[in-house]
Design a protein around this motif. Sequence first.
Motif, PDB file in Angstrom:
ATOM      1  N   CYS A 111     -70.237 -69.714  20.336  1.00 36.57           N
ATOM      2  CA  CYS A 111     -69.596 -70.282  19.156  1.00 36.57           C
ATOM      3  C   CYS A 111     -68.928 -71.609  19.493  1.00 36.57           C
ATOM      4  O   CYS A 111     -68.174 -71.700  20.468  1.00 36.57           O
ATOM      5  CB  CYS A 111     -68.557 -69.323  18.590  1.00 36.57           C
ATOM      6  SG  CYS A 111     -69.274 -67.819  17.885  1.00 36.57           S
ATOM      7  N   ARG A 113     -66.244 -73.882  18.167  1.00 34.16           N
ATOM      8  CA  ARG A 113     -65.107 -73.914  17.244  1.00 34.16           C
ATOM      9  C   ARG A 113     -64.315 -75.207  17.392  1.00 34.16           C
ATOM     10  O   ARG A 113     -63.161 -75.290  16.965  1.00 34.16           O
ATOM     11  CB  ARG A 113     -64.208 -72.696  17.484  1.00 34.16           C
ATOM     12  CG  ARG A 113     -64.947 -71.367  17.309  1.00 34.16           C
ATOM     13  CD  ARG A 113     -63.992 -70.189  17.347  1.00 34.16           C
ATOM     14  NE  ARG A 113     -64.697 -68.916  17.368  1.00 34.16           N
ATOM     15  CZ  ARG A 113     -65.161 -68.280  16.291  1.00 34.16           C
ATOM     16  NH1 ARG A 113     -64.995 -68.804  15.095  1.00 34.16           N
ATOM     17  NH2 ARG A 113     -65.791 -67.121  16.411  1.00 34.16           N
ATOM     18  N   SER A 118     -65.891 -77.280  10.471  1.00 33.06           N
ATOM     19  CA  SER A 118     -66.613 -76.014  10.429  1.00 33.06           C
ATOM     20  C   SER A 118     -66.777 -75.417  11.820  1.00 33.06           C
ATOM     21  O   SER A 118     -66.699 -76.129  12.825  1.00 33.06           O
ATOM     22  CB  SER A 118     -68.000 -76.204   9.798  1.00 33.06           C
ATOM     23  OG  SER A 118     -68.828 -77.006  10.629  1.00 33.06           O
ATOM     24  N   ASP A 119     -66.982 -74.106  11.852  1.00 32.28           N
ATOM     25  CA  ASP A 119     -67.365 -73.394  13.063  1.00 32.28           C
ATOM     26  C   ASP A 119     -68.851 -73.088  12.966  1.00 32.28           C
ATOM     27  O   ASP A 119     -69.378 -72.839  11.874  1.00 32.28           O
ATOM     28  CB  ASP A 119     -66.595 -72.080  13.205  1.00 32.28           C
ATOM     29  CG  ASP A 119     -65.113 -72.287  13.472  1.00 32.28           C
ATOM     30  OD1 ASP A 119     -64.758 -73.346  14.026  1.00 32.28           O
ATOM     31  OD2 ASP A 119     -64.312 -71.398  13.118  1.00 32.28           O
ATOM     32  N   CYS A 121     -71.873 -70.721  15.115  1.00 36.25           N
ATOM     33  CA  CYS A 121     -72.225 -69.807  16.198  1.00 36.25           C
ATOM     34  C   CYS A 121     -73.746 -69.698  16.300  1.00 36.25           C
ATOM     35  O   CYS A 121     -74.449 -69.708  15.285  1.00 36.25           O
ATOM     36  CB  CYS A 121     -71.627 -68.425  15.961  1.00 36.25           C
ATOM     37  SG  CYS A 121     -69.818 -68.365  16.053  1.00 36.25           S
ATOM     38  N   GLU A 164     -67.443 -61.754  17.678  1.00 37.55           N
ATOM     39  CA  GLU A 164     -66.936 -63.001  17.115  1.00 37.55           C
ATOM     40  C   GLU A 164     -66.784 -62.833  15.610  1.00 37.55           C
ATOM     41  O   GLU A 164     -67.512 -62.072  14.980  1.00 37.55           O
ATOM     42  CB  GLU A 164     -67.888 -64.168  17.397  1.00 37.55           C
ATOM     43  CG  GLU A 164     -68.181 -64.429  18.862  1.00 37.55           C
ATOM     44  CD  GLU A 164     -67.026 -65.093  19.564  1.00 37.55           C
ATOM     45  OE1 GLU A 164     -66.095 -65.569  18.875  1.00 37.55           O
ATOM     46  OE2 GLU A 164     -67.047 -65.145  20.807  1.00 37.55           O
ATOM     47  N   LYS A 165     -65.850 -63.561  15.030  1.00 35.76           N
ATOM     48  CA  LYS A 165     -65.680 -63.589  13.582  1.00 35.76           C
ATOM     49  C   LYS A 165     -65.846 -65.030  13.106  1.00 35.76           C
ATOM     50  O   LYS A 165     -65.367 -65.968  13.745  1.00 35.76           O
ATOM     51  CB  LYS A 165     -64.301 -63.056  13.192  1.00 35.76           C
ATOM     52  CG  LYS A 165     -64.113 -61.558  13.437  1.00 35.76           C
ATOM     53  CD  LYS A 165     -62.731 -61.094  13.010  1.00 35.76           C
ATOM     54  CE  LYS A 165     -62.570 -59.596  13.221  1.00 35.76           C
ATOM     55  NZ  LYS A 165     -63.400 -58.817  12.280  1.00 35.76           N
ATOM     56  N   ILE A 166     -66.504 -65.190  11.973  1.00 33.59           N
ATOM     57  CA  ILE A 166     -66.744 -66.538  11.473  1.00 33.59           C
ATOM     58  C   ILE A 166     -66.868 -66.523   9.953  1.00 33.59           C
ATOM     59  O   ILE A 166     -67.408 -65.574   9.364  1.00 33.59           O
ATOM     60  CB  ILE A 166     -68.028 -67.142  12.103  1.00 33.59           C
ATOM     61  CG1 ILE A 166     -68.245 -68.593  11.652  1.00 33.59           C
ATOM     62  CG2 ILE A 166     -69.248 -66.295  11.781  1.00 33.59           C
ATOM     63  CD1 ILE A 166     -69.387 -69.303  12.364  1.00 33.59           C
ATOM     64  N   PRO A 168     -68.701 -68.813   7.375  1.00 30.34           N
ATOM     65  CA  PRO A 168     -69.695 -69.894   7.419  1.00 30.34           C
ATOM     66  C   PRO A 168     -69.606 -70.857   6.233  1.00 30.34           C
ATOM     67  O   PRO A 168     -70.509 -70.947   5.401  1.00 30.34           O
ATOM     68  CB  PRO A 168     -71.023 -69.135   7.427  1.00 30.34           C
ATOM     69  CG  PRO A 168     -70.735 -67.886   6.656  1.00 30.34           C
ATOM     70  CD  PRO A 168     -69.315 -67.536   6.959  1.00 30.34           C
ATOM     71  N   LYS A 172     -63.172 -75.720   6.893  1.00 27.46           N
ATOM     72  CA  LYS A 172     -62.396 -74.915   7.834  1.00 27.46           C
ATOM     73  C   LYS A 172     -60.899 -75.210   7.781  1.00 27.46           C
ATOM     74  O   LYS A 172     -60.066 -74.314   7.919  1.00 27.46           O
ATOM     75  CB  LYS A 172     -62.951 -75.169   9.241  1.00 27.46           C
ATOM     76  CG  LYS A 172     -62.194 -74.580  10.385  1.00 27.46           C
ATOM     77  CD  LYS A 172     -62.874 -74.994  11.680  1.00 27.46           C
ATOM     78  CE  LYS A 172     -62.047 -74.635  12.893  1.00 27.46           C
ATOM     79  NZ  LYS A 172     -62.730 -75.075  14.142  1.00 27.46           N
ATOM     80  N   GLU A 183     -66.092 -63.183   5.415  1.00 29.21           N
ATOM     81  CA  GLU A 183     -66.143 -63.313   6.871  1.00 29.21           C
ATOM     82  C   GLU A 183     -67.252 -62.446   7.440  1.00 29.21           C
ATOM     83  O   GLU A 183     -67.501 -61.337   6.973  1.00 29.21           O
ATOM     84  CB  GLU A 183     -64.808 -62.901   7.477  1.00 29.21           C
ATOM     85  CG  GLU A 183     -64.712 -63.126   8.973  1.00 29.21           C
ATOM     86  CD  GLU A 183     -63.315 -62.845   9.492  1.00 29.21           C
ATOM     87  OE1 GLU A 183     -62.673 -63.774  10.007  1.00 29.21           O
ATOM     88  OE2 GLU A 183     -62.858 -61.680   9.368  1.00 29.21           O
ATOM     89  N   GLY A 286     -73.228 -70.558  10.150  1.00 22.14           N
ATOM     90  CA  GLY A 286     -72.374 -71.701   9.840  1.00 22.14           C
ATOM     91  C   GLY A 286     -73.190 -72.982   9.807  1.00 22.14           C
ATOM     92  O   GLY A 286     -74.305 -73.041  10.345  1.00 22.14           O
TER      93      GLY A 286
END
Length: 543
Positions: A111, A113, A118-119, A121, A164-166, A168, A172, A183, A286
Amino acid sequence: MGKYQRYPKLKKAEDVQVVKHYVPVEDDDDDEESRELDFVFTQSSGYFNKRTRPKLLSLLFISLLSCCFILAPHLFSSSSLLYSFVGDNENLVPNVNAPFCASTSDGNICCDRSGFRSDVCIMKGDVRTGSASSSVFLYKSGNSNGLINYVSSIVEVEEEIQHEKIKPYTRKWETNVMDTIDELDLISKRESAAINHHCDVQHDVPAVFFSTGGYTGNVYHEFNDGILPLYITSQHLKKKVVFVILEYHEWWILKYGDILSHLSDYPAIDFTGDKRTHCFPEAIVGLRIHDELTVDPSLMQGNKTIVDFRNILGRAYWPRIKGLIQDEKRKAEEKLREKLALSPSLKASSEIIRNVRKNLLKKPNLVVLSRNGSRAITNENLMVKTAEEIGFRVEVVRPGRTTELAKIYRALNSSDVMVGVHGAAMTHFLFMRPGSVFIQVIPLGTDWAAEAYYGEPARKLGLKYIGYPILPIESSLYDKYDKNDPVLREPMSVNSKGWQYTKAIYLDGQNVRLNLNRFRKRLVRAYDYSIKRINRDVHRQSQ
């Protein structure tokens, strides 16, 4: 958000739908996401068999060592990624032309970050969707060394290797809107766990996961936060990609289907609505975004620019535009035949029509993007007459939520000049040909936003940008506030109080009455520029 739920046992082979895709093989050097910032930590995993009973001290030592391997993925997760620079140690210069996680190995989640907007992954290997738990799973094969194999049956290994948490979505930094975005949990597990998570649809091309929630419904955000980042993220895949959409909207698919068909060869998937398990060899979760309504060529494979994106719009809308032109041509010919049948002199009528058409071709086309409600030009009719007196052929376009984008594209693509008041509709400057003129009327209190969101991006597209900041007397606020009020004299001080003040006063509470003597100078400037450009093009074609 639902928790992870186990899935039914594996179905028979004939119950699994296989979707075959063709993926072109390319050299690593040609990959858009190649860069010298590489993720250097590799996680070890797998199930291992006990072979012999070691002595007590050896067992304790090996158990301690294995714990280090087990904890390592968590110590070096995406929040503290290790990167190495390619090149001499004395010359540690990163390659800014490629994103992080470009060299992610199979079986790993990486990922990035680091972005403000934005993130993103990357998941490579056996990727499977789990919409019931808002999860995407990656099943990692066991290729670990013999040492870990030796002690795995003694040391209890947790089921999740990485989690992982994201969200998209590409805003952000904006907490309020991000709180509304669904999420995703990205979970890496050992491949033996996949037996309880069968594939219903097998794809052999990558997936891109993104959300159409947030500010979707506003054309600026639809392009800036969605369509353009989708192009930036997926164009290197050359349409061999499946889009998986969170907060899926049928109307969005209908509105942007023409563009999506030029970014992907496959139908988009409703992540929440489609309960089947979709399996992919890779997933990008994302979207990457560069800046406001633009594409940074230094970050793109093949140095793609915003002009390349605009060319995709042209290809997307041309079939529909061609149909509109044919329909209009047929209707015009029918009317012409009717008029000529009533004319005493067919030859004279035909000559008049040819002369009219010839004169029209000499006139530059000016399109007014008209607003209703706030920030409308209250003397728009007089402005149109002024433009016609100067020599423009004027068309007034009033975009609405249900207006076909192909029709707006057609009008602006054939225009030489566009005039409009700062607002979301100015996003349609993307439909203009490079070299055309874009005049943006800038109400009080919107100077910075007008320049950042539309002025600078328009220049990057190759447009001749002309800003027209109005005077206080040209604003409807002039009649509401004292002449010395900061709302009129110091808009920046009002903006500094917060977005709610800017929106209520300058965006929702203001209309424009143009000083036509002052605005005429901008129109004349645009006319002269357009005539020179038209004559230059005619001369070039005649050679």
